[in-house]
Design an enzyme around this catalytic site. Structure first.
Site, PDB file in Angstrom:
ATOM      1  N   GLU A  96      78.469   2.189  72.805  1.00 50.08           N
ATOM      2  CA  GLU A  96      79.592   1.432  73.356  1.00 50.08           C
ATOM      3  C   GLU A  96      79.153   0.181  74.098  1.00 50.08           C
ATOM      4  OE1 GLU A  96      82.601   5.162  74.135  1.00 50.08           O
ATOM      5  OE2 GLU A  96      82.017   3.893  75.805  1.00 50.08           O
ATOM      6  N   CYS A 109      78.636  -5.042  79.507  1.00 46.17           N
ATOM      7  CA  CYS A 109      77.766  -3.878  79.733  1.00 46.17           C
ATOM      8  C   CYS A 109      77.245  -3.434  78.362  1.00 46.17           C
ATOM      9  CB  CYS A 109      78.604  -2.784  80.401  1.00 46.17           C
ATOM     10  SG  CYS A 109      77.667  -1.298  80.768  1.00 46.17           S
ATOM     11  N   CYS A 116      70.032   9.427  75.037  1.00 50.59           N
ATOM     12  CA  CYS A 116      68.967   9.163  76.009  1.00 50.59           C
ATOM     13  C   CYS A 116      68.156  10.430  76.201  1.00 50.59           C
ATOM     14  CB  CYS A 116      69.556   8.715  77.344  1.00 50.59           C
ATOM     15  SG  CYS A 116      68.298   8.325  78.587  1.00 50.59           S
ATOM     16  N   CYS A 120      69.522  13.086  82.714  1.00 45.65           N
ATOM     17  CA  CYS A 120      70.015  13.170  84.094  1.00 45.65           C
ATOM     18  C   CYS A 120      71.187  14.162  84.091  1.00 45.65           C
ATOM     19  CB  CYS A 120      70.440  11.801  84.603  1.00 45.65           C
ATOM     20  SG  CYS A 120      69.053  10.640  84.619  1.00 45.65           S
ATOM     21  N   CYS A 123      74.985  12.986  83.597  1.00 47.04           N
ATOM     22  CA  CYS A 123      75.228  11.899  82.651  1.00 47.04           C
ATOM     23  C   CYS A 123      75.525  12.447  81.258  1.00 47.04           C
ATOM     24  CB  CYS A 123      74.002  10.988  82.606  1.00 47.04           C
ATOM     25  SG  CYS A 123      74.121   9.722  81.332  1.00 47.04           S
ATOM     26  N   GLY A 170      71.623   4.725  77.215  1.00 44.17           N
ATOM     27  CA  GLY A 170      70.183   4.668  77.016  1.00 44.17           C
ATOM     28  C   GLY A 170      69.413   4.158  78.214  1.00 44.17           C
ATOM     29  N   GLU A 171      68.110   4.413  78.177  1.00 44.07           N
ATOM     30  CA  GLU A 171      67.215   3.927  79.224  1.00 44.07           C
ATOM     31  C   GLU A 171      66.497   2.689  78.663  1.00 44.07           C
ATOM     32  OE1 GLU A 171      66.248   4.275  82.502  1.00 44.07           O
ATOM     33  OE2 GLU A 171      64.947   2.661  81.840  1.00 44.07           O
ATOM     34  N   SER A 224      68.642   3.229  89.497  1.00 42.34           N
ATOM     35  CA  SER A 224      69.556   4.369  89.601  1.00 42.34           C
ATOM     36  C   SER A 224      68.916   5.400  90.516  1.00 42.34           C
ATOM     37  CB  SER A 224      69.787   4.962  88.206  1.00 42.34           C
ATOM     38  OG  SER A 224      70.547   4.067  87.433  1.00 42.34           O
ATOM     39  N   CYS A 345      91.053   5.907  73.567  1.00 41.02           N
ATOM     40  CA  CYS A 345      89.820   6.406  72.985  1.00 41.02           C
ATOM     41  C   CYS A 345      89.846   7.934  72.908  1.00 41.02           C
ATOM     42  CB  CYS A 345      88.639   5.930  73.838  1.00 41.02           C
ATOM     43  SG  CYS A 345      87.068   6.295  73.117  1.00 41.02           S
TER      44      CYS A 345
HETATM   45  N1  SAH Z   1      69.613   4.577  81.804  1.00 45.36           N
HETATM   46  C1  SAH Z   1      69.840   3.561  82.742  1.00 45.36           C
HETATM   47  C2  SAH Z   1      71.021   2.664  82.413  1.00 45.36           C
HETATM   48  C3  SAH Z   1      72.239   3.302  81.851  1.00 45.36           C
HETATM   49  S1  SAH Z   1      73.119   4.398  82.893  1.00 45.36           S
HETATM   50  C4  SAH Z   1      69.999   4.130  84.129  1.00 45.36           C
HETATM   51  O1  SAH Z   1      70.081   5.345  84.272  1.00 45.36           O
HETATM   52  O2  SAH Z   1      69.962   3.346  85.068  1.00 45.36           O
HETATM   53  C5  SAH Z   1      74.002   3.294  83.952  1.00 45.36           C
HETATM   54  C6  SAH Z   1      74.467   3.961  85.269  1.00 45.36           C
HETATM   55  O3  SAH Z   1      75.537   4.909  85.060  1.00 45.36           O
HETATM   56  C7  SAH Z   1      73.369   4.736  85.949  1.00 45.36           C
HETATM   57  O4  SAH Z   1      73.255   4.392  87.302  1.00 45.36           O
HETATM   58  C8  SAH Z   1      73.849   6.146  85.763  1.00 45.36           C
HETATM   59  O5  SAH Z   1      73.298   7.002  86.683  1.00 45.36           O
HETATM   60  C9  SAH Z   1      75.330   6.026  85.882  1.00 45.36           C
HETATM   61  N2  SAH Z   1      76.063   7.224  85.414  1.00 45.36           N
HETATM   62  C10 SAH Z   1      75.698   8.079  84.449  1.00 45.36           C
HETATM   63  N3  SAH Z   1      76.618   9.061  84.297  1.00 45.36           N
HETATM   64  C11 SAH Z   1      77.593   8.823  85.202  1.00 45.36           C
HETATM   65  C12 SAH Z   1      78.828   9.492  85.536  1.00 45.36           C
HETATM   66  N4  SAH Z   1      79.227  10.585  84.880  1.00 45.36           N
HETATM   67  N5  SAH Z   1      79.585   8.966  86.510  1.00 45.36           N
HETATM   68  C13 SAH Z   1      79.208   7.832  87.147  1.00 45.36           C
HETATM   69  N6  SAH Z   1      78.056   7.163  86.868  1.00 45.36           N
HETATM   70  C14 SAH Z   1      77.253   7.653  85.915  1.00 45.36           C
HETATM   71 FE1  SF4 Z   2      71.989   8.735  81.533  1.00 38.36          FE
HETATM   72 FE2  SF4 Z   2      70.531   6.637  82.419  1.00 38.36          FE
HETATM   73 FE3  SF4 Z   2      69.797   9.168  82.966  1.00 38.36          FE
HETATM   74 FE4  SF4 Z   2      69.618   8.244  80.473  1.00 38.36          FE
HETATM   75  S1  SF4 Z   2      68.461   7.528  82.245  1.00 38.36           S
HETATM   76  S2  SF4 Z   2      70.369  10.259  81.094  1.00 38.36           S
HETATM   77  S3  SF4 Z   2      71.413   6.928  80.364  1.00 38.36           S
HETATM   78  S4  SF4 Z   2      71.661   8.127  83.667  1.00 38.36           S
END
Ligand code: SAH
Ligand code: SF4
Length: 382
Positions: A96, A109, A116, A120, A123, A170-171, A224, A345
């Protein structure tokens, strides 16, 4: 770089690579700039539309090359102007892209991977596991598609996309080379001409790659964080077990110190009810970030089915924000926008429906992104 038919996709070529391509073709290097302008400024994907290129060269290009953006599966426009695209990449997965308009600026964005690997715990992208790295063309293609939907680039000042955040799926640091090439194209005047301060890479903390990034670029950095101590962060962001907070912050400080005084780290903190939202966590965060010039973005958790987490109450979030604010931090919290397109969606089926959960997250990230790019100076007052 070449596809199944052996053609090279010019959409993903940085200027040096485009010049090398024309060298190899036995053509003049200035052609690189000409073609890049057609692709990125005018959104052209058909060689016959390139009117200042001779017919002979156009025919030669058609045999060797193509301009191919990822396929758009859906495009939604919210009543508040937010747009969301679901695009299919070569691996067959969908990712997306979200556009967030705000007064005087527009933030895109962008996703860097399908899925990924870092898992986490809160996520939904992480929950689906890793599927594929996006190619340079698939990453910059998201900017190309979004830009084209606004009707190409008339003049620099009128550009709809003023900021890009690598905060989609993704990271980004685990798809390093492709992300760096794509960010270079975003910043190149022959690409999208976006300032280095307005391209932000967000990472969960792949420490060696933060040092590597410092060697090749000076884009803005977002971390993050999500937890102020190793014990909790090990649970929420598993890569913390490999690169704990002390080494992570050292890497971020090193990156930021190269950028100069006025640039600060963005710290992202997804707030999870009764997990990381207590006053004691805020106190720990104040201590942890003492030596790091930063601003803090609090992201209220966006729930998805079976996540096991909840969003804290508005008052809990405000209390948390107040503690940080009183300690001198620049702290922002954003609320949800664009719910109407999320709902749309949610009515999609199969593979696309599956992405609804991620959409919810993107709306939150989108807020963060918009906030990230606020025009005010991002210097934390201590
Ligand atoms: N992988 C990278 C970038 C993509 S995630 C990273 O982790 O930084 C972008 C942001 O969305 C991150 O800060 C992530 O922790 C946050 N995020 C992931 N899942 C989420 C959720 N369910 N609610 C709110 N923020 C979330
Ligand atoms: Fe999600 Fe970013 Fe963690 Fe990957 S690194 S699992 S995209 S929050």
């Amino acid at each position: 770089m070449t596809n199944a038919t052996g053609k090279i996709n010019l959409l993903g070529l940085t200027q040096p690579k485009m010049e090398a391509f024309f060298d190899e073709l036995g053509e003049k290097r200035f052609r690189a700039g000409q073609i890049m302008k057609w692709i990125h400024h005018f959104g052209v994907d058909n060689f016959d539309d390139m009117t200042n290129v001779s017919k002979a060269l156009r025919e030669k290009l058609k045999l060797r090359a193509e301009i191919r953006a990822p396929e758009v599966v859906s495009e939604d426009i919210s009543k508040d102007g937010t747009r969301k695209w679901v695009v299919r990449v070569a691996s067959g997965s969908c990712v997306e892209t979200v556009y967030i308009p705000q007064s005087g600026r527009g933030t895109l964005c962008v996703s860097s991977q399908a899925g990924c690997a870092l898992d986490c715990s809160f996520c939904s992208t992480g929950k689906q596991g890793f599927n594929s790295d996006l190619t340079v063309a698939e990453i910059i293609g998201q900017v190309w598609l979004a830009n084209k939907s606004f009707g190409t680039i008339p003049a620099k000042m009128d550009r709809a996309i003023t900021n890009v955040v690598m905060m989609g799926m993704g990271e980004p640091l685990l798809n390093f080379d492709n992300v760096v090439d794509a960010m270079n194209l975003m910043m190149d005047d022959l690409g999208y001409g976006i300032s280095k301060r307005k391209v932000t890479l967000s990472t969960s903390g792949v420490v060696p790659m933060i040092y590597k990034l410092a060697e090749v670029t000076d884009v803005a950095l977002a971390l993050s964080l999500h937890a102020p101590n190793d014990e909790l962060r090990n649970q929420l962001v598993p890569i913390n077990k490999k690169y704990p907070l002390s080494v992570l912050l050292e890497a971020c400080n090193a990156y930021m110190s190269r950028l100069g005084e006025k640039r600060v780290l963005t710290v992202e903190y997804t707030m999870l009810k009764d997990v990381n939202d207590q006053p004691t966590h805020a106190e720990q965060m104040i201590e942890l970030l003492r030596k790091t010039p930063c601003k803090i973005n609090l992201i209220p958790f966006n729930p998805f089915p079976h996540s096991g987490y909840e969003r804290p109450s508005a008052s809990a979030i405000r209390q948390f924000q107040d503690i940080l604010h009183k300690a001198g931090y620049n702290v922002t919290v954003r609320t949800t926008r664009g719910e109407d397109i999320d709902a749309a969606c949610g009515q999609l089926v199969g593979q696309v429906a599956d992405r609804t959960r991620r959409s919810e997250r993107y709306i939150a990230v989108r807020q963060l992104a918009a906030d990230e790019q606020a025009d005010s100076p991002h210097v934390a007052v201590r």
